[in-house]
Write a protein that holds these residues in place. Structure first.
Motif, PDB file in Angstrom:
ATOM      1  N   ASN A 164     -11.024  -1.283   1.428  1.00  0.00           N
ATOM      2  CA  ASN A 164     -10.807  -2.285   2.468  1.00  0.00           C
ATOM      3  C   ASN A 164     -12.078  -2.491   3.286  1.00  0.00           C
ATOM      4  O   ASN A 164     -12.774  -1.534   3.631  1.00  0.00           O
TER       5      ASN A 164
ATOM      6  N   LEU B 262     -12.685  -3.994   6.755  1.00  0.00           N
ATOM      7  CA  LEU B 262     -11.944  -4.424   7.929  1.00  0.00           C
ATOM      8  C   LEU B 262     -12.854  -5.086   8.959  1.00  0.00           C
ATOM      9  O   LEU B 262     -13.957  -4.605   9.238  1.00  0.00           O
TER      10      LEU B 262
ATOM     11  N   ASP C 125      -1.720  -5.246   4.328  1.00  0.00           N
ATOM     12  CA  ASP C 125      -2.903  -6.090   4.174  1.00  0.00           C
ATOM     13  C   ASP C 125      -2.658  -7.312   3.299  1.00  0.00           C
ATOM     14  O   ASP C 125      -3.226  -8.375   3.533  1.00  0.00           O
TER      15      ASP C 125
ATOM     16  N   THR D 248      -8.001 -10.751   2.952  1.00  0.00           N
ATOM     17  CA  THR D 248      -6.810 -10.249   3.622  1.00  0.00           C
ATOM     18  C   THR D 248      -6.774 -10.794   5.035  1.00  0.00           C
ATOM     19  O   THR D 248      -7.730 -11.448   5.490  1.00  0.00           O
TER      20      THR D 248
ATOM     21  N   ASP E 292      -7.085  -9.245   7.760  1.00  0.00           N
ATOM     22  CA  ASP E 292      -8.061  -8.607   8.640  1.00  0.00           C
ATOM     23  C   ASP E 292      -9.396  -8.341   7.965  1.00  0.00           C
ATOM     24  O   ASP E 292     -10.159  -7.481   8.410  1.00  0.00           O
TER      25      ASP E 292
ATOM     26  N   MET F 154     -10.512  -7.069   0.498  1.00  0.00           N
ATOM     27  CA  MET F 154     -10.170  -5.893  -0.289  1.00  0.00           C
ATOM     28  C   MET F 154     -10.747  -6.036  -1.690  1.00  0.00           C
ATOM     29  O   MET F 154     -10.822  -7.143  -2.248  1.00  0.00           O
TER      30      MET F 154
END
Length: 554
Positions: free
Chosen positions: A196, A198, A461, A485, A487, A490
Motif C-alpha cells: 500500500n 498511503l 482499501d 485506492t 487513500d 496498491m
C-alpha cells in the motif's frame, strides 16, 4: 421462532415469486384489515381475465407469506429496504397461477402437506416443527392472516414449484466435466502480497501556495456547495410527561390480560424482551404504557395544533404566542438540509420532510411523531443553496487540497516502484529483496479464491471484487498494474498458485453441481418470465412501471 429459518434453505430454492424491484416501491401495511373498503374498483386484466379485488388481495397475502417463509420475517421496514413490492409480486403471482391452471398442473395433497411441514420445521427448532396451531396463533393471527390463507398459499406454492421445474428443466443440463472445470476456477487459491502507498505518508512532501488552493477551490466548487436549508422552531410534547397518566388509564382496563396475550403471541421469542418470562412480561407492560403515553402526547399536540391553526391572522410568530399562553417552551433548531436533517436532534424519520414543506404562507405543521416526543413545527426561514466564499472555508479547502496532492504523490510513487520492481524481477532479484531496499513493507494475505467472500485486510482499501479481478489477472511471479485506492494506491504481487484440495473437491462437487443447475434454472426462468410478463401484464397497473424480474432460485 424465526431463528433457524436460514438453516432450512435447501428446499427454499424452488419457491418462486421473489420479485426484484428496480425503481418503484409501494408500501403495503401488512397489519391492515383486508376486508376494508377498496380505494379503487378496477384492477386490470391479465391475458384478458379480469382481476377482482378479492383475487388481488388473496395474491397480496400469498406474496407476503412467501416473503415470510423466505426470510423469516414479515415485509415491514426490512421489506421496503430490500425492494419488496407487494403489488408487483401479487400480479406476477396471479399471472403464474393462470399458467398453472392452463397447463393443468395439479399437486397432490401429500405434496402440499410435505411443503407445509418443511415451512413449519423452518420456523421451529432443530428437531421438531412448530405445530400448525401455534404457527397460526403466534405468526399469522397477529397479522390478520388465517389458516385458510396459509393452506391456499401452500397449495399454490407447490403448484408454482412444478411450473418452475417444467419451464426451467433444460437448466439441469450440466456435464460433470463442465462442473469440475467451474469448481476448479472458483476454488483455486492464490497467495499474494500487497503493498500500500498511503497518502498520509506523503503529506509532508506537499507544498502549498495560496494560488494553488484558490485554483483547487475554483475547480471543486460543486464539492463545497451547501444545499438548501430550512430553520424551524418547535413545541415538544415528550412521551415521558404522559407516562403516569397512561399507566393510570391502563390500570382501569384488563392490562394484565393484554400483556399475557402479547406474551403468548411471542412464544419462545419472548427472549427478545427479557431473559426470563417475568422480565419479558414487565418489558411488554412498559412498552404498552409507553405506547399509551405516546397516544396521549399526540392528543395534546393535536389540541395545541388546532388552536394554533385557528389563530388569525396566520403568522409564524403565533407559535410562540400560543405556546406562551399554555406555558409551553419553544425550541429553535439550527438550519439543516433535507438530506442530513437537524444535527444532534432526533425528531423521527419524517421531521425534516415536514419541515421542508413549511413556508411563510404555510408556517405550521400537523403533529410529527418522533421516537421520544410529538412535535408541532413552526417556520422560521429558508436559506437557498450557496457556495461559501473561499475565505469562509479556507481551512477545509486547504486540508482537502493537501490530501488530494498527497494521493497523487502516493500513486506516482507506486508507478515508479512498479517500474523498478518489474526490472528487478526480470533480473532475477526477489520481491522481498526489492521491497526491503525501498523500505516498503508488503502484507502477506491469506490464500484466497474467486469463491472467497471476505478478505478484511484489503476491503478497507478496495472492493473485494475489484481486488480479486486484478489479482487473478496477474500471472504468478509478476506484479499487478497500479490499483488506485481511496487513500492512495496498491500493488499486488502474485507469488504462488496453491494446489487444489482434491479430496475437498470430490466431496463438494455434487453439491456444487446441484448449485450450478439451480443457477441455470433460475436464469432460464428469469428470462422466460421477463419475456412473457411484458405481454401478460400490459393491462395491469404495472404497465406504467418496469416489468418485474422473477427468480427461481435463492
Amino acid at each position: 421462532m424465526f431463528g433457524t429459518i436460514r438453516k432450512h434453505q435447501t428446499w427454499l430454492w424452488v419457491i418462486i415469486i421473489a420479485v426484484t424491484v428496480v425503481a418503484f416501491v409501494i408500501y403495503f401495511n401488512p397489519s391492515m384489515q383486508f376486508g376494508g373498503p377498496a380505494p379503487v374498483t378496477e384492477f386490470g386484466r391479465i391475458r384478458g381475465e379480469r382481476i377482482t379485488r378479492d383475487k388481488l388481495v388473496a395474491a397480496q397475502k400469498e406474496a407476503m407469506l412467501h416473503y415470510l417463509v423466505r426470510t423469516g420475517e414479515w415485509p415491514d421496514s426490512a421489506g421496503r429496504e430490500s425492494g419488496f413490492d407487494v403489488e408487483r409480486e401479487a400480479y406476477a403471482r396471479l399471472f403464474l397461477l393462470q399458467l398453472v391452471r392452463d397447463r393443468g398442473l395439479e399437486v397432490s395433497p401429500a405434496v402440499s402437506a410435505r411443503l407445509a411441514q418443511e415451512i413449519l420445521r423452518a420456523f421451529a427448532g432443530e428437531n421438531q416443527p412448530v405445530s400448525l396451531e401455534a404457527f397460526v396463533r403466534q405468526v399469522l393471527a397477529p397479522r390478520q392472516f388465517t389458516l385458510e390463507d396459509f393452506e391456499r398459499f401452500v397449495r399454490h406454492e407447490a403448484a408454482l414449484q412444478a411450473l418452475v421445474m417444467l419451464i426451467a428443466l433444460p437448466g439441469q443440463m450440466v456435464t460433470p466435466a463442465e462442473a469440475r472445470g467451474l469448481y476448479e476456477r472458483e476454488h483455486q487459491e492464490i497467495s499474494v502480497q500487497a503493498v500500500n502507498f498511503l497518502a498520509l505518508n506523503y503529506l509532508p512532501q506537499v507544498t502549498v501556495s495560496t494560488q494553488a488552493v484558490a485554483q483547487f477551490y475554483t475547480n471543486q466548487m460543486a464539492r463545497y456547495r451547501i444545499p438548501e436549508r430550512v430553520q424551524v422552531s418547535y413545541v415538544a410534547f415528550p412521551v415521558s410527561n404522559y407516562l403516569a397518566a397512561a399507566e393510570s388509564e391502563l390500570a382501569q382496563t384488563n392490562l394484565d390480560e393484554i400483556v399475557q396475550v402479547n406474551l403468548d403471541r411471542l412464544g419462545t421469542n419472548y427472549v427478545q424482551f427479557g431473559s426470563t418470562v417475568d422480565e419479558a412480561r414487565q418489558k411488554i407492560r412498559q412498552e404498552l404504557i409507553r405506547r399509551q403515553a405516546l397516544l396521549l402526547a399526540r392528543r395534546a399536540a393535536n389540541e395545541f395544533a388546532t388552536v394554533l391553526f385557528d389563530r388569525e391572522p396566520v403568522r409564524p410568530e403565533n407559535l410562540r404566542v400560543v405556546a406562551a399562553e399554555r406555558g409551553l417552551e419553544v425550541g429553535t433548531l439550527e438550519p439543516f438540509t433535507l438530506e442530513e436533517g437537524p444535527q444532534g436532534f432526533d425528531g423521527g424519520p419524517e421531521f425534516a420532510q415536514v419541515a421542508f414543506r413549511l413556508s411563510e404562507d404555510n408556517p405550521f405543521s400537523a403533529p410529527v411523531v418522533g421516537p421520544e416526543a410529538v412535535y408541532v413545527l413552526g417556520f422560521v426561514k429558508r436559506l437557498p443553496s450557496e457556495v461559501p466564499p473561499l475565505e469562509r472555508i479556507f481551512a477545509r479547502v486547504l486540508t482537502d487540497y493537501r490530501y488530494e496532492q498527497a494521493i497523487q504523490r502516493a500513486r506516482q510513487a507506486a508507478e515508479e516502484f512498479r517500474a523498478a520492481l518489474t526490472n528487478a524481477l526480470a533480473q532475477g532479484r526477489s520481491f522481498a529483496e526489492v521491497c526491503t531496499a525501498s523500505n516498503l513493507h508488503p502484507v502477506l494475505l491469506p490464500p484466497f479464491s474467486w469463491s472467497t467472500r471476505s478478505l478484511p485486510q484489503v476491503e478497507q482499501d478496495l472492493p473485494l471484487a475489484q481486488f480479486k479481478q486484478v489479482a487473478f489477472a496477474t500471472p504468478v511471479g509478476e506484479v499487478s498494474p497500479v490499483v488506485p485506492t481511496r487513500d492512495g494506491a496498491m500493488l499486488i504481487y502474485v507469488q504462488d498458485r496453491m494446489p487444489l484440495d482434491q479430496a475437498r473437491m470430490e466431496k463438494e462437487l455434487p453439491q456444487f453441481t446441484a448449485y450450478l443447475r439451480r443457477l441455470r434454472m433460475n436464469d432460464l426462468f428469469n428470462e422466460w418470465f421477463r419475456r412473457e410478463a411484458e405481454v401478460a401484464l400490459r393491462e395491469t397497473p404495472l404497465a406504467r412501471r418496469a416489468v418485474p424480474q422473477m427468480e427461481a432460485a435463492e
